[in-house]
Design a protein around this motif. Structure first.
Motif, PDB file in Angstrom:
ATOM      1  N   ARG A 156      -7.991   6.612  -1.850  1.00 30.49           N
ATOM      2  CA  ARG A 156      -8.565   5.369  -2.379  1.00 30.49           C
ATOM      3  C   ARG A 156      -7.824   4.156  -1.844  1.00 30.49           C
ATOM      4  O   ARG A 156      -8.368   3.058  -1.770  1.00 30.49           O
ATOM      5  CB  ARG A 156      -8.514   5.404  -3.909  1.00 30.49           C
ATOM      6  CG  ARG A 156      -9.257   4.239  -4.576  1.00 30.49           C
ATOM      7  CD  ARG A 156      -9.150   4.343  -6.084  1.00 30.49           C
ATOM      8  NE  ARG A 156      -9.742   5.580  -6.568  1.00 30.49           N
ATOM      9  CZ  ARG A 156      -9.113   6.463  -7.342  1.00 30.49           C
ATOM     10  NH1 ARG A 156      -7.848   6.272  -7.692  1.00 30.49           N
ATOM     11  NH2 ARG A 156      -9.729   7.555  -7.754  1.00 30.49           N
ATOM     12  N   GLY A 157      -6.575   4.331  -1.479  1.00 32.83           N
ATOM     13  CA  GLY A 157      -5.779   3.224  -0.966  1.00 32.83           C
ATOM     14  C   GLY A 157      -5.103   2.453  -2.074  1.00 32.83           C
ATOM     15  O   GLY A 157      -5.305   2.700  -3.265  1.00 32.83           O
TER      16      GLY A 157
ATOM     17  N   GLN B 224      -1.330  -3.083 -10.774  1.00 35.64           N
ATOM     18  CA  GLN B 224      -2.216  -2.785  -9.650  1.00 35.64           C
ATOM     19  C   GLN B 224      -1.935  -1.408  -9.046  1.00 35.64           C
ATOM     20  O   GLN B 224      -2.720  -0.904  -8.251  1.00 35.64           O
ATOM     21  CB  GLN B 224      -2.096  -3.872  -8.564  1.00 35.64           C
ATOM     22  CG  GLN B 224      -0.862  -3.770  -7.657  1.00 35.64           C
ATOM     23  CD  GLN B 224       0.364  -4.419  -8.261  1.00 35.64           C
ATOM     24  OE1 GLN B 224       0.558  -4.441  -9.466  1.00 35.64           O
ATOM     25  NE2 GLN B 224       1.221  -4.955  -7.400  1.00 35.64           N
ATOM     26  N   ALA B 225      -0.813  -0.799  -9.420  1.00 37.51           N
ATOM     27  CA  ALA B 225      -0.456   0.510  -8.894  1.00 37.51           C
ATOM     28  C   ALA B 225      -1.057   1.618  -9.757  1.00 37.51           C
ATOM     29  O   ALA B 225      -0.967   1.583 -10.984  1.00 37.51           O
ATOM     30  CB  ALA B 225       1.062   0.659  -8.839  1.00 37.51           C
ATOM     31  N   VAL B 226      -1.659   2.593  -9.109  1.00 34.91           N
ATOM     32  CA  VAL B 226      -2.186   3.771  -9.798  1.00 34.91           C
ATOM     33  C   VAL B 226      -1.050   4.774  -9.986  1.00 34.91           C
ATOM     34  O   VAL B 226      -0.251   4.990  -9.066  1.00 34.91           O
ATOM     35  CB  VAL B 226      -3.332   4.410  -8.993  1.00 34.91           C
ATOM     36  CG1 VAL B 226      -3.765   5.739  -9.604  1.00 34.91           C
ATOM     37  CG2 VAL B 226      -4.505   3.448  -8.890  1.00 34.91           C
ATOM     38  N   THR B 227      -0.950   5.373 -11.173  1.00 34.78           N
ATOM     39  CA  THR B 227       0.073   6.379 -11.444  1.00 34.78           C
ATOM     40  C   THR B 227      -0.590   7.741 -11.620  1.00 34.78           C
ATOM     41  O   THR B 227      -1.543   7.876 -12.388  1.00 34.78           O
ATOM     42  CB  THR B 227       0.867   6.026 -12.715  1.00 34.78           C
ATOM     43  OG1 THR B 227       1.499   4.746 -12.545  1.00 34.78           O
ATOM     44  CG2 THR B 227       1.933   7.076 -12.993  1.00 34.78           C
ATOM     45  N   VAL B 228      -0.087   8.741 -10.902  1.00 33.67           N
ATOM     46  CA  VAL B 228      -0.596  10.113 -11.014  1.00 33.67           C
ATOM     47  C   VAL B 228       0.511  10.977 -11.609  1.00 33.67           C
ATOM     48  O   VAL B 228       1.559  11.158 -10.990  1.00 33.67           O
ATOM     49  CB  VAL B 228      -1.035  10.672  -9.650  1.00 33.67           C
ATOM     50  CG1 VAL B 228      -1.494  12.118  -9.799  1.00 33.67           C
ATOM     51  CG2 VAL B 228      -2.154   9.821  -9.065  1.00 33.67           C
TER      52      VAL B 228
ATOM     53  N   ASP C 172       0.822  -1.209   0.000  1.00 37.51           N
ATOM     54  CA  ASP C 172       0.000   0.000   0.000  1.00 37.51           C
ATOM     55  C   ASP C 172       0.857   1.262   0.000  1.00 37.51           C
ATOM     56  O   ASP C 172       0.402   2.331   0.388  1.00 37.51           O
ATOM     57  CB  ASP C 172      -0.939   0.014   1.209  1.00 37.51           C
ATOM     58  CG  ASP C 172      -0.198  -0.166   2.534  1.00 37.51           C
ATOM     59  OD1 ASP C 172       1.053  -0.293   2.520  1.00 37.51           O
ATOM     60  OD2 ASP C 172      -0.851  -0.159   3.596  1.00 37.51           O
ATOM     61  N   ALA C 173       2.106   1.158  -0.432  1.00 40.32           N
ATOM     62  CA  ALA C 173       3.043   2.278  -0.359  1.00 40.32           C
ATOM     63  C   ALA C 173       2.690   3.394  -1.341  1.00 40.32           C
ATOM     64  O   ALA C 173       2.128   3.156  -2.412  1.00 40.32           O
ATOM     65  CB  ALA C 173       4.466   1.794  -0.632  1.00 40.32           C
ATOM     66  N   VAL C 174       3.048   4.618  -0.945  1.00 36.00           N
ATOM     67  CA  VAL C 174       2.993   5.777  -1.831  1.00 36.00           C
ATOM     68  C   VAL C 174       4.438   6.075  -2.229  1.00 36.00           C
ATOM     69  O   VAL C 174       5.270   6.382  -1.373  1.00 36.00           O
ATOM     70  CB  VAL C 174       2.373   7.002  -1.133  1.00 36.00           C
ATOM     71  CG1 VAL C 174       2.419   8.219  -2.059  1.00 36.00           C
ATOM     72  CG2 VAL C 174       0.940   6.704  -0.718  1.00 36.00           C
ATOM     73  N   VAL C 175       4.741   5.954  -3.515  1.00 36.60           N
ATOM     74  CA  VAL C 175       6.109   6.131  -4.016  1.00 36.60           C
ATOM     75  C   VAL C 175       6.150   7.378  -4.891  1.00 36.60           C
ATOM     76  O   VAL C 175       5.464   7.452  -5.914  1.00 36.60           O
ATOM     77  CB  VAL C 175       6.575   4.896  -4.818  1.00 36.60           C
ATOM     78  CG1 VAL C 175       8.012   5.098  -5.317  1.00 36.60           C
ATOM     79  CG2 VAL C 175       6.480   3.636  -3.960  1.00 36.60           C
TER      80      VAL C 175
END
Length: 221
Positions: free
Chosen positions: A94-95, A50-54, A24-27
Motif C-alpha cells: 500500500r505504501g 500517518q503510519a500504519v502499525t501491523v 515511506d520507511a518500513v520500521v
C-alpha cells in the motif's frame, strides 16, 4: 536522530528523543516477548498517525473472535499466521510509513520485507529492544500473557544470532550487521523509555509526510 548503520543507545540515559525516518520507511521493531515492543509501537503510532502499525496480536485476537471459545489457539495458529502475513503484504504494498511488530528471530521475514520495500524504492529499518531474558519474562508477567517455554527459547536463540552479528560488526569483523536493514537501532530498558516518538519524512530529506507534535529533543548516534 536519523539512524544509519548500527546505532547503539543501550545504557544511555538522558532526555527524550525522536527518531526520524524517511516518509515511506518500513520500521521493524523486534525483541523478546515481553520486551516492550507493543508499548513502544503504541507510543510511536500515537505520535505518527500517518503510519500504519501491523501487530500479530491484533490478528490473533481477530481470529479468536470468530472461533469457538473452546478451540485452543494452537489449532488455528497456522491460519492466524497466514492472515498476519497477508495483512503485512497488503500493508507494505500500500505504501506509506509502516511500523511492524516482529519477534526479530526470523531473518527470512526481514529479508522478505526488505525486498518488498526495495521494489518501491523504500528502506527497511530495524529497532531491536535488547532488554535481557529476565526483564522480558517480567514484562510477560506484568501484561498477564506469557509465551510458552518453547516459543520463548526459539525467539531467544534467533535473537542471539542477531546480537552475535551486531557484536561482530561492532568489533570490526563484519562489514554489515544486518544486510537487509539500512539502520539498526539498539535500545535497552533505559533508552527505550527515552525513544518518545518516531517521525516520518520531516527532517529526513526524503518523503513528504511529517509527524505532528512538538520537538522532544535529539540523541546522537
Amino acid at each position: 536522530m536519523e539512524p544509519r548503520g548500527l546505532v547503539d543507545l543501550r545504557g544511555e540515559d538522558g532526555a527524550p528523543f525522536a527518531v526520524h525516518y524517511p516518509g515511506d520507511a518500513v520500521v521493524v521493531v523486534s525483541g523478546l516477548p515481553g520486551s516492550g515492543k507493543s508499548t513502544l509501537l503504541r507510543r510511536w503510532s500515537a505520535r505518527a498517525p500517518q503510519a500504519v502499525t501491523v501487530d500479530p496480536r491484533a490478528v490473533h485476537e481477530a481470529c479468536a473472535a470468530v472461533m469457538p471459545a473452546r478451540l485452543p489457539y494452537a489449532v488455528y495458529r497456522p491460519w492466524a499466521r497466514l492472515e498476519h502475513f497477508r495483512l503485512l503484504r497488503r500493508s507494505v504494498r500500500r505504501g506509506g510509513p509502516l511500523l511492524v511488530h516482529d519477534c526479530g528471530s526470523r531473518a527470512w521475514m526481514r529479508r522478505w520485507l526488505a525486498r518488498e520495500a526495495a521494489r518501491q524504492g523504500r528502506e527497511l529499518h530495524l529497532v531491536l529492544l535488547d532488554v535481557g531474558a529476565a526483564t522480558a519474562l517480567d514484562g510477560q508477567r506484568a501484561r498477564g500473557r506469557r509465551a510458552s517455554r518453547r516459543a520463548f527459547a526459539r525467539h531467544r536463540r534467533g535473537l542471539g544470532r542477531l546480537r552475535a552479528a551486531l557484536g561482530a560488526h561492532a568489533r570490526g569483523t563484519a562489514v554489515t550487521p544486518v544486510p537487509e536493514a539500512v539502520s539498526v537501532l539498539l535500545l535497552d530498558g533505559v533508552s527505550r523509555s527515552r525513544a518518545a516518538e518516531a517521525r516520518f519524512g520531516s527532517g529526513t530529506g526524503r518523503g513528504t509526510d511529517s509527524a505532528t507534535g512538538p520537538d522532544v529533543g535529539t540523541a546522537q548516534g
